[in-house]
Design an enzyme around this catalytic site. Structure first.
Site, short mmCIF file in Angstrom:
data_model
loop_
_atom_site.label_atom_id
_atom_site.label_comp_id
_atom_site.label_asym_id
_atom_site.label_seq_id
_atom_site.Cartn_x
_atom_site.Cartn_y
_atom_site.Cartn_z
N CYS A 81 1.06 -1.20 0.02
CA CYS A 81 -0.02 0.14 0.01
C CYS A 81 0.86 1.23 -0.01
O CYS A 81 1.40 1.46 -0.94
CB CYS A 81 -1.02 0.04 1.12
SG CYS A 81 -2.41 1.14 0.94
N HIS A 180 -3.10 -5.10 1.49
CA HIS A 180 -2.55 -5.46 2.86
C HIS A 180 -2.63 -6.82 3.24
O HIS A 180 -3.50 -7.20 3.85
CB HIS A 180 -3.40 -4.61 4.02
CG HIS A 180 -3.39 -3.14 3.98
ND1 HIS A 180 -2.27 -2.44 4.51
CD2 HIS A 180 -3.89 -2.04 3.23
CE1 HIS A 180 -2.34 -0.98 4.39
NE2 HIS A 180 -3.26 -0.96 3.46
N GLU A 182 -0.88 -8.46 5.22
CA GLU A 182 -0.79 -8.74 6.79
C GLU A 182 -2.07 -8.73 7.62
O GLU A 182 -1.95 -8.76 8.84
CB GLU A 182 0.11 -7.72 7.47
CG GLU A 182 -0.42 -6.14 7.47
CD GLU A 182 -0.49 -5.19 6.17
OE1 GLU A 182 -0.84 -4.01 6.17
OE2 GLU A 182 -0.04 -5.85 5.06
#
Length: 200
Positions: A81, A180, A182
């Site tokens: 990002c 994202h 994560e």
């Protein structure tokens, strides 16, 4: 096999989440915010967050030149990002005073998918990441509008109004996604980067 040491640039953004995902994917993961800490890692993640803030803090913490040098020397770097924005050679709709690390020859459009309220999730097939399409989370995300000859497009949105937008690229040891990973619990992108670092 020794675990590669991978740092997460800990100036702003999703630092803890990336550290946890990298550790779960087999890396010795640690936050990095000083040049001496950067010297001790084999690879680096630039997390999602706010690209203009990361740009300013990179100067305040005297991290810009050391990161530029490590990228030039071939250190693997993954940007998600805001990290994708920081790795781009050209940023559209950015602030005039923001500067990135300019490692990947690409043009990205900042906040291309809209504001925070426009955040969404979509499937993305990623070349080199086996299995079903990745369930990608987009939060004020950029997309890639142009890539240079040395850049591999490894992921596009597969459906919806953003279909066919480029959201994952690789240039040598540099990797970037506009989403994202994560935040999903799916470790495949982090595992892909850990193996990239190990190979380097």
């Amino acid at each position: 096999m020794t675990a590669p040491v991978i740092g997460v640039l800990a100036l702003q953004g999703d630092v803890r989440e990336h550290v946890a995902a990298l550790a779960a994917a087999g890396a010795d993961a640690r936050p990095v915010r000083r040049p001496s800490e950067l010297d001790a890692v084999d690879g680096l993640v630039i997390p999602g967050g706010e690209s203009t803030t990361i740009s300013k803090l990179a100067d305040i913490f005297e991290m810009r030149e050391p990161i530029d040098k490590r990228i030039a020397d071939g250190m693997p770097v993954y940007g998600s990002c805001a990290g994708m924005i920081m790795l781009a050679t050209e940023v559209l709709d950015g602030r005039p005073d923001q500067r990135g690390f300019a490692g990947i020859e690409m043009t990205v459009r900042r906040n291309a998918f809209g504001r925070q309220v426009d955040s969404f999730e979509a499937p993305v097939e990623i070349a080199g990441v086996p299995g079903e399409p990745f369930h990608a989370v987009f939060i004020r995300a950029p997309w890639v509008e142009r890539v240079g000859a040395a850049v591999q497009v490894i992921g596009k949105v597969t459906g919806g109004p953003a279909a066919e937008r480029i959201v994952a690229v690789r240039q040598g040891n540099l990797l970037a996604t506009s989403f994202h990973p994560e935040l999903t619990g799916d470790l495949r992108v982090h595992a892909y980067f850990v193996e990239l670092v190990r190979a380097a």
